[in-house]
Design an enzyme around this catalytic site. Structure first.
Site, PDB file in Angstrom:
ATOM      1  CD  GLU A  85      -3.117  -1.506  -0.154  1.00  0.00           C
ATOM      2  OE1 GLU A  85      -2.971   0.091  -0.705  1.00  0.00           O
ATOM      3  OE2 GLU A  85      -3.677  -1.924   0.050  1.00  0.00           O
ATOM      4  CG  HIS A 104      -3.489   0.462   5.674  1.00  0.00           C
ATOM      5  ND1 HIS A 104      -4.919   0.051   5.922  1.00  0.00           N
ATOM      6  CD2 HIS A 104      -3.452  -0.611   5.010  1.00  0.00           C
ATOM      7  CE1 HIS A 104      -5.527  -0.635   5.248  1.00  0.00           C
ATOM      8  NE2 HIS A 104      -4.472  -1.311   4.721  1.00  0.00           N
ATOM      9  CG  HIS A 106      -6.069  -5.168   7.476  1.00  0.00           C
ATOM     10  ND1 HIS A 106      -6.665  -6.400   6.810  1.00  0.00           N
ATOM     11  CD2 HIS A 106      -6.732  -3.760   5.898  1.00  0.00           C
ATOM     12  CE1 HIS A 106      -5.916  -5.259   5.130  1.00  0.00           C
ATOM     13  NE2 HIS A 106      -6.338  -4.308   5.433  1.00  0.00           N
ATOM     14  CE1 TYR A 125     -16.728  13.623  24.411  1.00  0.00           C
ATOM     15  CE2 TYR A 125     -15.159  14.890  23.513  1.00  0.00           C
ATOM     16  CZ  TYR A 125     -15.613  13.998  24.741  1.00  0.00           C
ATOM     17  OH  TYR A 125     -14.493  14.463  25.696  1.00  0.00           O
ATOM     18  CG  HIS A 167      -8.355  -2.624   2.248  1.00  0.00           C
ATOM     19  ND1 HIS A 167      -7.924  -2.318   1.536  1.00  0.00           N
ATOM     20  CD2 HIS A 167      -7.264  -2.702   3.315  1.00  0.00           C
ATOM     21  CE1 HIS A 167      -6.759  -2.496   0.870  1.00  0.00           C
ATOM     22  NE2 HIS A 167      -6.873  -2.493   2.517  1.00  0.00           N
ATOM     23  CE1 TYR A 220      -9.468  26.786  25.254  1.00  0.00           C
ATOM     24  CE2 TYR A 220     -11.545  26.087  23.933  1.00  0.00           C
ATOM     25  CZ  TYR A 220     -10.501  26.643  24.492  1.00  0.00           C
ATOM     26  OH  TYR A 220     -11.199  27.795  25.195  1.00  0.00           O
TER      27      TYR A 220
HETATM   28 ZN    ZN Z   1      -4.789  -3.188   4.116  1.00  0.00          ZN
END
Ligand code: ZN
Length: 236
Positions: A85, A104, A106, A125, A167, A220
């Site tokens: 990736e 990244h 999963h 929130y 993904h 903040y």
């Molecule tokens: Zn992936």
């Protein structure tokens, strides 16, 4: 300011990669981690390599990828190939000059929502920690493709995190450590949201209140920094 590609920076990326698994937000080698870095005159980033377990990773195993168009894996510098990736990371850095670290994963709950193409709305929130009133889903594209990279970068134009349909999760921040904290928070929110849905139709925070929260986080500042000390607890 972008850091130099040093052994220290590479060690931080490895530490985040291991922490990702230790926190249970990643399994095996499915995730990947990078930090923006410059090397001599070249702007780029260092990223975890493909196919090497995090436990055995050494700083010299990370791969430097230059951020020069046209992007090409052939320009990568290292003894291993970068994560499959790598282009997704590259497109985020090119689209967002303020981003210095990308994670990244999963992770289970966030990926489950991504598989159902369900964004996370303003049920809590803390959804604002990703920079908006929702955490959205980028359209599905084949893993490791340029198309996925483009979609992911587009999704991170106005947010610091998104779900990737069918993904996983993508999180970006001003340091690689903060990107990890954000990825963990997205997983936490996804888990909570999945529970809330079992209790009935989720009740959402009004749009103008979410704008106040987003502004408060911005003013903040550094909700991610604060979170690093106490991730699930009060952020008031
Ligand atoms: Zn992936």
């Amino acid at each position: 300011m972008t850091e130099m590609d040093t052994a220290r920076l590479r060690a931080r990326v490895i530490e985040v990669a291991r922490e990702m698994n230790a926190r249970g937000i990643n399994v095996n080698k499915s995730g990947n981690v990078s930090a923006r870095a410059c090397r001599a005159a070249a702007d780029g980033f260092v990223i975890t390599p493909t196919g090497v377990p995090y436990e055995t990773l050494r700083p010299e195993d990370l791969v430097f990828v230059p951020l020069a168009e046209p992007l090409s894996v052939r320009d990568a510098i290292g003894r291993y190939l970068p994560s499959s990736e790598w282009e997704m990371h590259a497109r985020v850095y090119l689209a967002r000059p303020d981003i210095e670290g990308v994670v990244h994963t999963h992770s289970a709950y966030a990926t489950a929502l991504a598989c159902q193409e369900m964004p996370i709305p303003a049920f809590h929130y803390m959804v604002a920690c990703a920079g908006g009133a929702s955490i959205d889903v980028a359209p599905y594209r084949t893993f490791g493709s340029s198309e996925l990279a483009q979609e992911a970068a587009a999704a991170l134009k106005a947010r610091n995190a998104c779900l990737l349909a069918h993904h996983g999760v993508l999180a970006a921040a001003s340091t690689v450590e903060k990107a990890l904290v954000l990825a963990a928070e997205v997983e936490n929110l996804a888990h909570q949201y999945a529970i809330v849905r079992t209790l009935g139709t989720p009740k959402l925070i009004e749009e103008d209140e979410m704008q106040r929260v987003i502004e408060k986080f911005r003013t903040y500042g550094q909700p991610q920094k604060r979170l690093s000390g106490n991730e699930t607890g009060g952020s008031e």
